[in-house]
Design a protein around this motif. Structure first.
Motif, mmCIF file in Angstrom:
data_model
loop_
_atom_site.group_PDB
_atom_site.id
_atom_site.type_symbol
_atom_site.label_atom_id
_atom_site.label_comp_id
_atom_site.label_asym_id
_atom_site.label_seq_id
_atom_site.Cartn_x
_atom_site.Cartn_y
_atom_site.Cartn_z
ATOM 1 N N ALA A 108 2.705 -2.219 -12.972
ATOM 2 C CA ALA A 108 3.254 -2.165 -14.321
ATOM 3 C C ALA A 108 3.739 -0.753 -14.646
ATOM 4 O O ALA A 108 4.793 -0.564 -15.257
ATOM 5 N N GLU A 109 2.973 0.273 -14.192
ATOM 6 C CA GLU A 109 3.385 1.650 -14.448
ATOM 7 C C GLU A 109 4.665 1.999 -13.693
ATOM 8 O O GLU A 109 5.572 2.630 -14.241
ATOM 9 N N ALA A 110 4.721 1.582 -12.411
ATOM 10 C CA ALA A 110 5.869 1.958 -11.590
ATOM 11 C C ALA A 110 7.122 1.206 -12.018
ATOM 12 O O ALA A 110 8.230 1.616 -11.708
ATOM 13 N N GLY A 111 6.935 0.092 -12.726
ATOM 14 C CA GLY A 111 8.089 -0.736 -13.075
ATOM 15 C C GLY A 111 8.466 -1.558 -11.863
ATOM 16 O O GLY A 111 8.582 -1.032 -10.758
ATOM 17 N N TYR A 139 0.833 -1.195 0.000
ATOM 18 C CA TYR A 139 0.000 0.000 0.000
ATOM 19 C C TYR A 139 0.871 1.250 0.000
ATOM 20 O O TYR A 139 0.567 2.243 -0.663
ATOM 21 N N ALA A 140 1.975 1.189 0.746
ATOM 22 C CA ALA A 140 2.879 2.334 0.764
ATOM 23 C C ALA A 140 3.520 2.548 -0.596
ATOM 24 O O ALA A 140 3.719 3.668 -1.038
ATOM 25 N N ALA A 141 3.808 1.452 -1.290
ATOM 26 C CA ALA A 141 4.527 1.568 -2.559
ATOM 27 C C ALA A 141 3.624 2.040 -3.690
ATOM 28 O O ALA A 141 4.029 2.862 -4.505
ATOM 29 N N VAL A 142 2.405 1.487 -3.787
ATOM 30 C CA VAL A 142 1.575 1.816 -4.935
ATOM 31 C C VAL A 142 0.218 2.417 -4.573
ATOM 32 O O VAL A 142 -0.505 2.879 -5.453
ATOM 33 N N ASN A 200 10.082 -5.930 -5.884
ATOM 34 C CA ASN A 200 10.545 -7.315 -5.856
ATOM 35 C C ASN A 200 10.639 -7.851 -4.439
ATOM 36 O O ASN A 200 10.301 -9.009 -4.184
ATOM 37 N N VAL A 201 11.079 -6.994 -3.515
ATOM 38 C CA VAL A 201 11.138 -7.425 -2.116
ATOM 39 C C VAL A 201 9.727 -7.748 -1.625
ATOM 40 O O VAL A 201 9.489 -8.776 -0.971
ATOM 41 N N ILE A 202 8.767 -6.875 -1.981
ATOM 42 C CA ILE A 202 7.381 -7.118 -1.556
ATOM 43 C C ILE A 202 6.877 -8.421 -2.172
ATOM 44 O O ILE A 202 6.207 -9.221 -1.505
#
Lengths: 110, 491
Positions: free
Chosen positions: B197-200, B181-184, B206-208
């Protein structure tokens, strides 16, 4: 503020893991409940800490994100149920076995 | 929008609540559970036909459009799994009538059974990652109750372990959701897929992804299966069948869903991890299945091997192997349910679960013996039976990707599956009867259930072409996430 929260989460995780690794079943239960507290704080921190008004009700310049709080509430209810179950289980196995040491568990193979 | 999608969750939920009030009326409890099971099968089949003709069905809870509200998604993969789960759970329910015992029936066995189904169907149908966590918990807390119901020392010990492992993995699940949730900044799976997909899919994501893989692997028994053989040995046969057929499959479903929809942009990293975990699972599972000499453990290790095999199909990642993984997953729910039912019948007929003190049962129980034999062939994947089509599609896909080592490990594990099941067959059914005469047990009711499931195994093998038309529709969505996203985000 985020840094303080992160350290608090880390400490809660640390104590939780330490308690889970101990021998007494009661300490293990307490450890799991500290671990879930830690993860709830993590959820709050990760969503971003900021001041603001409650959304939907009234108008303001900034709003807080209500979603993490809803998630935490759900998760608290679940962990409450699971912890209650774990306590009952621990008590029952104490009654059946006469001890709550995890070490002595290995021996009783029916 | 289709309200039909919520029925597979609503029916067992309502049934469970009704059953709480009928504590002493065991017969009535049985009738109500069976009726609700039948109704669920009907609805699931209806869902499959509708998805087949209309494409992906969605249901927005409370009318909140995605990505804001919780959405339920019935794509072909999910509804096929719901159908198979409802069929297998109905069979296991019928088996528990004759095997679970009045004590457990009186203490809310059927209630927990239905709550478990709520969690299983919900996990299949939800389109929101936090909602998935909630349904996982519904399923898990019912499974804690089912595994400890009876309260013998062995059960209490295994429940403590099982509970602890699952609490830790659920904690990790919430942590992974928090990071995601924090990332996207979203939780709806279709929306997540778009945003990732947008953020790459770089380092953080990958860690998540790996964190999610750890969580689901713990539930599915993929590589992190150290808890499984012990915990699944503790409860009675019917509960074991339910766990073996459904619980690990829900974990596998979650792995397949997250790694075909969310974390698809860096397969060189994530899917390699899955591939090697699958290889290790197949090897270690085979070793366990060959090494042990008591029936429950041999069967538990067989569950682990098939988890590895499905994950291998996912890791290969071609259209062929995805179809194969879906087909094999469906076959495996059916076959593992049947395997545990037959295993339970063998144990109750022999009066022991040690292979060393069994023998010569083919004279008294010829039907049981031959059913077990045919099932063993199906699990290995002998052509006219249901294991064959899935296995060959997975292997064909993997070989076309040049995954020779993994394919050989997969084939080798199939051979060891055969070896371990033939060991059970040989020691239990052939040879001399043990000296102390065992009284003959009536297995009529259980045999009828097992025969019904066996017919389905055979039908699924012979009618593989028909099943394939549905499976390929499921594989199509798994292969191209755009279809899934489009169905949900269209408004």
């Amino acid at each position: 503020m985020e840094l303080v929260m992160a350290v608090a989460v880390g400490i809660l995780f640390m104590i939780g893991v330490y308690l889970i690794l101990s021998k007494s079943l009661l300490r293990i239960v307490l450890g799991t409940s500290l671990l879930t507290h830690g993860v709830h704080l993590l959820l709050l921190t990760m969503a971003g800490l900021k001041r603001g008004a409650a959304p939907v009700l009234g108008k303001a310049d900034t709003y807080v994100d209500p979603l993490p709080q809803a998630l935490i509430l759900t998760s608290i209810v679940i962990s409450f149920g699971v912890t209650a179950f774990f306590f009952v289980l621990a008590y029952r196995s104490y009654q059946t076995r006469g001890t709550d040491e995890m070490d002595s568990i290995k021996e009783d193979n029916e | 929008m289709s309200n039909l999608l919520v029925l597979p969750i609503l029916i067992p939920l309502a049934t469970a609540v009704i059953l709480i009030f009928l504590k002493e009326k065991i017969r009535l409890q049985r009738v109500i559970s069976a009726l609700s099971g039948l109704l669920n099968i009907l609805i699931a089949v209806l869902l499959v036909t509708r998805v087949h003709s209309e494409g992906i069905l969605t249901l927005q809870m409370g009318g909140w459009a995605p990505p804001y509200g919780i959405v339920f998604v019935g794509d072909m993969f999910a509804v096929l799994l719901v159908t198979m789960a409802s069929i297998v759970s109905f069979a296991i329910l019928c088996y528990s009538f004759s095997s679970i015992g009045e004590q457990r029936e009186r203490f809310y066995y059927y209630t927990f059974f239905q709550f478990l189904l709520v969690g299983v169907y919900g996990s299949f149908l939800t389109g929101d990652i936090f909602n998935l966590f909630v349904f996982f918990e519904v399923m898990l807390i019912s499974s804690y109750a089912l595994i400890s119901l009876g309260g013998t020392k062995l059960q209490l010990r295994e429940t403590s372990k099982y509970l602890l492992i699952n609490i830790v993995s659920s904690t990790l699940f919430v942590a992974a959701v928090a990071y995601l949730y924090a990332a996207v900044g979203t939780l709806n799976m279709a929306h997540l897929s778009q945003r990732i997909a947008e953020a790459g899919q770089g380092g953080v994501l990958n860690v998540i992804a790996v964190l999610f893989l750890i969580v689901f692997s713990l539930k599915a028994g993929l590589f992190l299966f150290f808890w499984l053989p012990g915990s699944y040995s503790a409860p009675p046969a019917a509960v074991r069948a339910l766990f073996g057929a459904l619980l690990t499959k829900v974990g596998l479903y979650a792995i397949i869903r997250t790694f075909t929809l969310l974390f698809v942009n860096d397969p060189g990293f994530t899917h390699d991890w899955i591939a090697w975990m699958a290889a290790a699972t197949m090897i270690l599972g085979s070793l366990g299945a060959v090494a042990y000499r008591d029936v429950p453990r041999i069967l538990n290790y067989n569950v682990i091997i098939s988890v590895g095999f499905v994950a291998f199909g996912l890791a290969a990642g071609t259209a062929d192997s995805m179809n194969g993984a879906v087909f094999y997953l469906l076959h495996d729910m059916l076959a593992k349910g049947l395997m545990f039912i037959l295993g339970g019948m063998i144990i109750s007929a022999a009066g022991t679960d040690r292979l060393g003190s069994m023998g010569g049962m083919i004279r008294k129980y010829p039907l049981l013996g031959w059913m077990f034999f045919i099932l063993a062939l199906a699990l290995v994947g002998i052509p006219p039976l249901s294991g064959f089509a899935g296995k060959i599609m997975i292997l064909r896909g993997a070989l076309s990707e040049g995954m020779l080592t993994l394919s050989l490990i997969g084939l080798g594990s199939s051979f060891l599956v055969l070896f371990s099941l033939m060991k059970v067959f040989r020691l239990a059914f052939w040879g001399n009867e043990p000296k102390e005469e065992q009284p003959k047990v009536s297995l009529k009711a259980a045999s009828a259930v097992a025969a019904g499931l066996l017919l389905l195994v055979i039908a699924m093998g012979i009618g593989a072409e028909v099943v394939y038309t549905y499976v390929s529709q499921a594989g199509e969505v798994l292969a191209s996430p755009a279809l899934y996203i489009e169905a949900i985000m269209k408004e």
